[in-house]
Scaffold this motif. Structure first.
Motif, PDB file in Angstrom:
ATOM      1  N   UNK A 183       0.834  -1.205   0.000  1.00 37.94           N
ATOM      2  CA  UNK A 183       0.000   0.000   0.000  1.00 37.94           C
ATOM      3  C   UNK A 183       0.870   1.256   0.000  1.00 37.94           C
ATOM      4  N   UNK A 184       1.935   1.238   0.806  1.00 36.21           N
ATOM      5  CA  UNK A 184       2.816   2.395   0.871  1.00 36.21           C
ATOM      6  C   UNK A 184       3.523   2.667  -0.445  1.00 36.21           C
ATOM      7  N   UNK A 185       4.018   1.631  -1.090  1.00 39.37           N
ATOM      8  CA  UNK A 185       4.670   1.804  -2.389  1.00 39.37           C
ATOM      9  C   UNK A 185       3.687   2.320  -3.429  1.00 39.37           C
ATOM     10  N   UNK A 186       2.489   1.755  -3.457  1.00 35.99           N
ATOM     11  CA  UNK A 186       1.494   2.173  -4.445  1.00 35.99           C
ATOM     12  C   UNK A 186       1.093   3.631  -4.251  1.00 35.99           C
ATOM     13  N   UNK A 187       0.882   4.017  -3.007  1.00 36.57           N
ATOM     14  CA  UNK A 187       0.487   5.398  -2.729  1.00 36.57           C
ATOM     15  C   UNK A 187       1.582   6.387  -3.106  1.00 36.57           C
ATOM     16  N   UNK A 188       2.843   5.943  -3.050  1.00 35.87           N
ATOM     17  CA  UNK A 188       3.969   6.809  -3.403  1.00 35.87           C
ATOM     18  C   UNK A 188       4.295   6.767  -4.893  1.00 35.87           C
ATOM     19  N   UNK A 189       3.514   6.031  -5.674  1.00 39.77           N
ATOM     20  CA  UNK A 189       3.738   5.963  -7.116  1.00 39.77           C
ATOM     21  C   UNK A 189       4.679   4.873  -7.558  1.00 39.77           C
ATOM     22  N   UNK A 190       4.949   3.894  -6.695  1.00 34.11           N
ATOM     23  CA  UNK A 190       5.875   2.809  -7.034  1.00 34.11           C
ATOM     24  C   UNK A 190       5.123   1.483  -7.175  1.00 34.11           C
ATOM     25  N   UNK A 191       3.974   1.537  -7.812  1.00 36.78           N
ATOM     26  CA  UNK A 191       3.190   0.321  -7.994  1.00 36.78           C
ATOM     27  C   UNK A 191       3.894  -0.689  -8.891  1.00 36.78           C
ATOM     28  N   UNK A 192       4.895  -0.248  -9.655  1.00 36.76           N
ATOM     29  CA  UNK A 192       5.643  -1.146 -10.538  1.00 36.76           C
ATOM     30  C   UNK A 192       6.778  -1.877  -9.821  1.00 36.76           C
ATOM     31  N   UNK A 193       7.100  -1.501  -8.603  1.00 31.66           N
ATOM     32  CA  UNK A 193       8.222  -2.098  -7.875  1.00 31.66           C
ATOM     33  C   UNK A 193       7.744  -3.372  -7.182  1.00 31.66           C
ATOM     34  N   UNK A 194       8.342  -4.519  -7.496  1.00 34.33           N
ATOM     35  CA  UNK A 194       7.897  -5.785  -6.890  1.00 34.33           C
ATOM     36  C   UNK A 194       8.413  -5.968  -5.475  1.00 34.33           C
ATOM     37  N   UNK A 195       7.713  -6.820  -4.733  1.00 35.59           N
ATOM     38  CA  UNK A 195       8.101  -7.182  -3.375  1.00 35.59           C
ATOM     39  C   UNK A 195       8.574  -8.634  -3.357  1.00 35.59           C
ATOM     40  N   UNK A 196       9.814  -8.824  -2.954  1.00 38.50           N
ATOM     41  CA  UNK A 196      10.384 -10.155  -2.724  1.00 38.50           C
ATOM     42  C   UNK A 196      10.296 -10.404  -1.223  1.00 38.50           C
ATOM     43  N   UNK A 197       9.286 -11.118  -0.801  1.00 35.24           N
ATOM     44  CA  UNK A 197       9.014 -11.254   0.624  1.00 35.24           C
ATOM     45  C   UNK A 197       9.827 -12.372   1.266  1.00 35.24           C
ATOM     46  N   UNK A 198      10.464 -12.055   2.389  1.00 41.52           N
ATOM     47  CA  UNK A 198      11.032 -13.097   3.248  1.00 41.52           C
ATOM     48  C   UNK A 198       9.844 -13.774   3.932  1.00 41.52           C
ATOM     49  N   UNK A 199       9.153 -14.590   3.190  1.00 40.79           N
ATOM     50  CA  UNK A 199       7.880 -15.140   3.655  1.00 40.79           C
ATOM     51  C   UNK A 199       8.057 -16.135   4.783  1.00 40.79           C
ATOM     52  N   UNK A 200       9.049 -17.002   4.642  1.00 36.89           N
ATOM     53  CA  UNK A 200       9.284 -18.070   5.617  1.00 36.89           C
ATOM     54  C   UNK A 200      10.708 -17.910   6.125  1.00 36.89           C
ATOM     55  N   UNK A 201      10.813 -17.228   7.247  1.00 34.43           N
ATOM     56  CA  UNK A 201      12.128 -16.940   7.821  1.00 34.43           C
ATOM     57  C   UNK A 201      12.178 -17.519   9.225  1.00 34.43           C
ATOM     58  N   UNK A 202      13.059 -18.478   9.396  1.00 33.91           N
ATOM     59  CA  UNK A 202      13.139 -19.198  10.660  1.00 33.91           C
ATOM     60  C   UNK A 202      14.088 -18.504  11.639  1.00 33.91           C
ATOM     61  N   UNK A 203      13.817 -18.671  12.928  1.00 32.31           N
ATOM     62  CA  UNK A 203      14.708 -18.195  13.986  1.00 32.31           C
ATOM     63  C   UNK A 203      15.871 -19.186  14.064  1.00 32.31           C
ATOM     64  N   UNK A 204      16.838 -18.978  13.207  1.00 35.36           N
ATOM     65  CA  UNK A 204      17.844 -19.997  12.913  1.00 35.36           C
ATOM     66  C   UNK A 204      19.209 -19.661  13.497  1.00 35.36           C
ATOM     67  N   UNK A 205      19.950 -20.700  13.855  1.00 25.34           N
ATOM     68  CA  UNK A 205      21.337 -20.551  14.278  1.00 25.34           C
ATOM     69  C   UNK A 205      22.270 -20.309  13.102  1.00 25.34           C
ATOM     70  N   UNK A 206      21.759 -20.456  11.879  1.00 23.22           N
ATOM     71  CA  UNK A 206      22.579 -20.292  10.681  1.00 23.22           C
ATOM     72  C   UNK A 206      22.851 -18.828  10.328  1.00 23.22           C
ATOM     73  N   UNK A 207      22.359 -17.877  11.109  1.00 22.50           N
ATOM     74  CA  UNK A 207      22.551 -16.459  10.798  1.00 22.50           C
ATOM     75  C   UNK A 207      23.750 -15.837  11.511  1.00 22.50           C
ATOM     76  N   UNK A 208      24.464 -16.617  12.318  1.00 15.70           N
ATOM     77  CA  UNK A 208      25.520 -16.050  13.152  1.00 15.70           C
ATOM     78  C   UNK A 208      26.518 -15.172  12.415  1.00 15.70           C
ATOM     79  N   UNK A 209      27.166 -15.650  11.353  1.00 16.35           N
ATOM     80  CA  UNK A 209      28.132 -14.805  10.656  1.00 16.35           C
ATOM     81  C   UNK A 209      27.511 -13.545  10.046  1.00 16.35           C
ATOM     82  N   UNK A 210      26.256 -13.632   9.588  1.00 18.13           N
ATOM     83  CA  UNK A 210      25.600 -12.440   9.051  1.00 18.13           C
ATOM     84  C   UNK A 210      25.463 -11.365  10.118  1.00 18.13           C
ATOM     85  N   UNK A 211      25.078 -11.767  11.322  1.00 22.83           N
ATOM     86  CA  UNK A 211      24.911 -10.775  12.387  1.00 22.83           C
ATOM     87  C   UNK A 211      26.241 -10.124  12.725  1.00 22.83           C
ATOM     88  N   UNK A 212      27.328 -10.863  12.556  1.00 22.89           N
ATOM     89  CA  UNK A 212      28.660 -10.301  12.687  1.00 22.89           C
ATOM     90  C   UNK A 212      28.899  -9.276  11.579  1.00 22.89           C
TER      91      UNK A 212
END
Length: 331
Positions: A183-212
């Motif tokens: 809704x926010x993108x559309x109202x700002x005139x960016x209705x053409x910009x797609x959304x790549x959703x992190x739809x299924x994101x687990x509370x994972x131990x595999x993120x450690x180096x990223x947080x670093x």
């Protein structure tokens, strides 16, 4: 009727024959390469837990961007590491903030390179959480305020689109985030910009180096009230279905390697393009083993990425993108 009439090895007799009957193809077009941009100048700093991955200041980033485009990689995932953090993550949505400035620069250098903007607050909040914190006055318990966070995430997405981001990738796991950002993108005139959703994101131990790398570790508690329980798979369907209904253009499963069953399930249930995130610890484990001579890095990486595609991924976010692109063209 079976053996000896049926001999499955007949179709494996030569490299050419195996190529003809190969069911899954891995190409450089499948890859999205993560980039970490930071404030300052003269910064090309290797991330200790992620060999070969760097923090980049904008004055040194141009050569890296040209190298990525020259390898045929068509998209990057942009993360910002600010020098100022506060409780509301204001650097996430400032016009002159690090991600917005980097986006404008990259579009000058390589206009055709797709910029996927990670839309979250965790790198920008002083708490390290993906939204603003609310404390219960009676119990003192702290938790992320879902609806108040949505307002700031919308501001972040719009500011990223204004800077030139081609795709908005919200990774915050707030309820209703896709609908709010759409809704926010559309109202700002960016209705053409797609959304790549992190739809299924687990509370994972595999993120450690990223947080670093992103300097985004929570300063207290954890993210289990908004990221998913690794034990749950049916819940993934509910999360993905919500995003489809709310207007997501692409769905993502993160992490990938330990959740290929979830990738396959989403592929079978939904017809949107599907992204697998080959996350930081999946990268770091292979790099560490390769440095010790315990495995063939090229063979392991290409087999792993192929497995993600075979499970159903249309795109793969991977820190191996540059290496894999070189290997696929025979370098």
């Amino acid at each position: 009727m079976s053996f000896p009439i049926i001999r499955n090895r007949r179709l494996r007799g030569s490299a050419a024959l195996r190529n003809l009957v190969r069911e899954t193809q891995l190409t450089t077009n499948d890859f999205i390469y993560p980039i970490f941009v930071t404030e300052g100048s003269g910064v090309k700093e290797e991330i200790g837990s992620m060999p070969g991955v760097y923090h980049w200041s904008l004055d040194l980033l141009e050569q890296e961007i040209h190298e990525i485009a020259g390898l045929g990689i068509q998209a990057i995932l942009l993360f910002g590491v600010p020098d100022h953090k506060d409780e509301i993550g204001s650097e996430a949505y400032g016009n002159n903030s690090i991600v917005q400035r980097a986006t404008r620069k990259i579009k000058e250098w390589e206009p055709d390179l797709l910029i996927v903007a990670d839309t979250c607050l965790c790198q920008f909040t002083s708490t390290g959480h993906c939204g603003v914190i609310r404390r219960d006055e009676q119990t003192g318990r702290a938790d992320v305020d879902n609806d108040a966070s949505l307002e700031l995430l919308v501001k972040t997405a719009v500011s990223q689109a204004e800077a030139g981001a081609d795709i908005i990738a919200p990774s915050n796991m707030m309820d209703g985030f896709v609908q709010a950002i759409r809704c926010g993108l559309d109202e700002a005139g960016f209705e053409h910009v797609p959304i790549m959703s992190y739809s299924v994101k687990y509370a994972s131990a595999y993120y450690g180096p990223f947080r670093d790398a992103a300097h985004s570790a929570p300063q207290f508690g954890d993210r289990k009230t908004y990221q998913m329980d690794p034990a749950n798979v049916r819940e993934a369907l509910r999360e993905a279905e919500s995003d489809v209904v709310e207007g997501a253009d692409m769905l993502m499963v993160k992490p990938a390697l330990a959740y290929l069953d979830v990738v396959r399930m989403l592929k079978e249930q939904f017809d949107l393009p599907l992204v697998a995130y080959n996350v930081s610890a999946e990268y770091s484990m292979v790099k560490a083993a390769a440095r010790n001579g315990w495995l063939d890095e090229k063979a392991i990486v290409l087999e792993t990425l192929l497995g993600m595609k075979r499970a159903g991924a249309d795109m793969i976010i991977t820190y191996f993108a540059k290496d894999a692109a070189r290997w696929l063209r025979g370098e």
